[in-house]
Design an enzyme around this catalytic site. Sequence first.
Site, PDB file in Angstrom:
ATOM      1  N   HIS A  77      11.814  19.540 -26.121  1.00 45.46           N
ATOM      2  CA  HIS A  77      13.222  19.252 -25.510  1.00 45.46           C
ATOM      3  C   HIS A  77      14.224  20.340 -25.472  1.00 45.46           C
ATOM      4  O   HIS A  77      13.708  20.598 -27.441  1.00 45.46           O
ATOM      5  CB  HIS A  77      13.633  17.784 -26.692  1.00 45.46           C
ATOM      6  CG  HIS A  77      12.370  16.433 -26.405  1.00 45.46           C
ATOM      7  ND1 HIS A  77      13.033  15.695 -25.309  1.00 45.46           N
ATOM      8  CD2 HIS A  77      11.360  16.467 -27.195  1.00 45.46           C
ATOM      9  CE1 HIS A  77      11.861  15.077 -25.024  1.00 45.46           C
ATOM     10  NE2 HIS A  77      10.337  15.186 -25.621  1.00 45.46           N
ATOM     11  N   ARG A 130      17.224  20.064 -25.275  1.00 45.51           N
ATOM     12  CA  ARG A 130      18.686  19.336 -25.186  1.00 45.51           C
ATOM     13  C   ARG A 130      20.132  19.750 -24.151  1.00 45.51           C
ATOM     14  O   ARG A 130      20.824  19.411 -24.208  1.00 45.51           O
ATOM     15  CB  ARG A 130      18.731  19.580 -26.513  1.00 45.51           C
ATOM     16  CG  ARG A 130      18.076  18.781 -27.462  1.00 45.51           C
ATOM     17  CD  ARG A 130      17.747  17.470 -27.482  1.00 45.51           C
ATOM     18  NE  ARG A 130      16.489  17.090 -28.636  1.00 45.51           N
ATOM     19  CZ  ARG A 130      15.754  16.083 -27.862  1.00 45.51           C
ATOM     20  NH1 ARG A 130      15.481  15.180 -27.527  1.00 45.51           N
ATOM     21  NH2 ARG A 130      14.789  15.386 -29.240  1.00 45.51           N
ATOM     22  N   ASN A 167      14.958  14.076 -20.674  1.00 48.72           N
ATOM     23  CA  ASN A 167      15.844  13.137 -20.826  1.00 48.72           C
ATOM     24  C   ASN A 167      17.174  13.528 -21.589  1.00 48.72           C
ATOM     25  O   ASN A 167      17.207  13.518 -23.015  1.00 48.72           O
ATOM     26  CB  ASN A 167      14.713  12.222 -22.180  1.00 48.72           C
ATOM     27  CG  ASN A 167      14.137  12.891 -22.744  1.00 48.72           C
ATOM     28  OD1 ASN A 167      13.977  14.873 -23.121  1.00 48.72           O
ATOM     29  ND2 ASN A 167      14.229  12.950 -24.501  1.00 48.72           N
ATOM     30  N   ASP A 221       9.171  10.937 -20.508  1.00 48.54           N
ATOM     31  CA  ASP A 221       9.110  11.211 -22.119  1.00 48.54           C
ATOM     32  C   ASP A 221      10.320  10.625 -22.610  1.00 48.54           C
ATOM     33  O   ASP A 221      11.801  10.863 -22.373  1.00 48.54           O
ATOM     34  CB  ASP A 221       8.837  12.563 -22.121  1.00 48.54           C
ATOM     35  CG  ASP A 221       8.580  12.250 -24.083  1.00 48.54           C
ATOM     36  OD1 ASP A 221       7.440  11.774 -23.948  1.00 48.54           O
ATOM     37  OD2 ASP A 221       9.088  12.786 -24.539  1.00 48.54           O
ATOM     38  N   HIS A 254       2.054  13.173 -26.078  1.00 49.46           N
ATOM     39  CA  HIS A 254       1.210  12.202 -28.070  1.00 49.46           C
ATOM     40  C   HIS A 254       0.505  11.663 -28.482  1.00 49.46           C
ATOM     41  O   HIS A 254       0.789  10.664 -28.810  1.00 49.46           O
ATOM     42  CB  HIS A 254       2.836  12.996 -27.976  1.00 49.46           C
ATOM     43  CG  HIS A 254       3.941  11.851 -27.855  1.00 49.46           C
ATOM     44  ND1 HIS A 254       3.203  10.413 -27.342  1.00 49.46           N
ATOM     45  CD2 HIS A 254       4.827  12.084 -27.117  1.00 49.46           C
ATOM     46  CE1 HIS A 254       4.553   9.898 -25.974  1.00 49.46           C
ATOM     47  NE2 HIS A 254       5.908  11.239 -26.507  1.00 49.46           N
ATOM     48  N   ASP A 263       6.118  19.103 -28.877  1.00 44.76           N
ATOM     49  CA  ASP A 263       7.407  17.431 -29.134  1.00 44.76           C
ATOM     50  C   ASP A 263       8.367  17.696 -29.616  1.00 44.76           C
ATOM     51  O   ASP A 263       8.721  17.424 -30.092  1.00 44.76           O
ATOM     52  CB  ASP A 263       5.800  16.384 -29.795  1.00 44.76           C
ATOM     53  CG  ASP A 263       7.470  15.175 -28.735  1.00 44.76           C
ATOM     54  OD1 ASP A 263       8.606  14.812 -28.455  1.00 44.76           O
ATOM     55  OD2 ASP A 263       7.514  13.808 -29.090  1.00 44.76           O
TER      56      ASP A 263
HETATM   57 ZN   LIG Z   1       7.170  11.056 -26.327  1.00 46.60          ZN
END
Ligand SMILES: [Zn+2]
Length: 435
Positions: free
Chosen positions: A62, A64, A94, A154, A234, A307
């Site tokens: 991620h 961001r 995301n 995700d 995950h 992750d």
């Molecule tokens: Zn996830």
Amino acid sequence: MSRSYLLAGVAPLGRAPTDVLIRDGVVVALDAAGAAGARAGAEVVDAAGLVLLPGLVDLHTHLREPGREDAETVESGSRAAALGGYTAVCAMANTEPVADTAGVVEQVYRLGRAAGLVDVQPVGAVTAGLGGQRLAELGAMATSAAAVRMFSDDGRCVADPRMMRRALEYVKAFDGVIAQHAEEPGLTLGAQMHEGEVSAVLGLAGWPAVAEEAIIARDVLLAGHVGARLHICHVSTAGSVEILRWARQRGVRVTAEVTPHHLVLTDELARSYDPVFKVNPPLRTAADVTALRAALAEGVIDAVATDHAPHTVEDKECEWAYARPGMLGLETVLSVVLSTGALAGDAGTDWDALAQRMSRTPARIAGLDGHGRDPAVGVPANLTLVDPAATTTVEPGASASRSRNNPYTGRTLPGRIVATFLRGEPTVLDGKATR
Ligand SMILES: [Zn+2]
């Protein structure tokens, strides 16, 4: 102007030491005599005692950006990745706005190229706005400059089976893959941690193992029916491993990843009420940790994925119930994996198995052709140098990430990343980012 580097006395994949010469972005010699003959002008890196690996590839990061640049940017996350030994990362969708159009994935792709520290491969959302109601622009993202092959909502599960089926059918046409965050939402309403003895004692709402296992069971059946590629993000429970083993035996095209934290941390840590240990899926039991380590060694779980989930102090250092789930992972992952001994035999670390789980297989799953290739003449020099004899003490202030939610703070872990090369140019030297 590309420089050349001579890695002197290095052990490729832990094998017998030799000299490796890198020039013009590729490996040009891989033996002491050949490297010596062509070494004129090369910068010599004393690599005695160091192990040379294909650059690590992360299926689950991620970054961001766009939207939460206060927590991380493509550049800061890329720097953390390079320091962790990575040469490519898959950036989850995301963001704000969600990466559900060609425009957003191309923006992330270009930011990655501009930073130039790792190859940033955007993951596209499966559904528009991660809303679960209609498919995102999968085809437009696949044909964009970012050439998206992996799609994931995700952070959220694609819970509607009809939507999941349509997504699998759609990506099958171009051999794309759907990466599922397996969480049956009807079973995790208000969940704060793993449902078990510790959650009962603490009085916190539980996230049961069956919420993950039910979705994995459903989706391996769907993927088998459609004949498309499915990837499970995950994996966190022993029961999930059993379902994956069954699916493999049936010939379902399913791959799976485990995070470093699910290989070492357990739900007992929630007793501290320190939100740094709040993560989704949650930390599970010691028995789950044991099963996940065995599954990684066996290959039922294909890959380690971080992750990496940076969060600001405001979002993380508050009461457990209000804290965002997630923890940092990029800079510590190799040391954490080494600390488990999961990929070690009688003779110590099995570097070939480590390269398989952290570089070759994730590169193949993500379709990253220039990555995940063992050092050999003519191969792109996407490489990582590891000092297996060194240790790393985790100090939050030393992180390249903009965030500080590191669950290993204060721990001393085995191994250290000494250098990382992206297409022959060092992004990390002497354990420090070159820019
Ligand atoms: Zn996830």
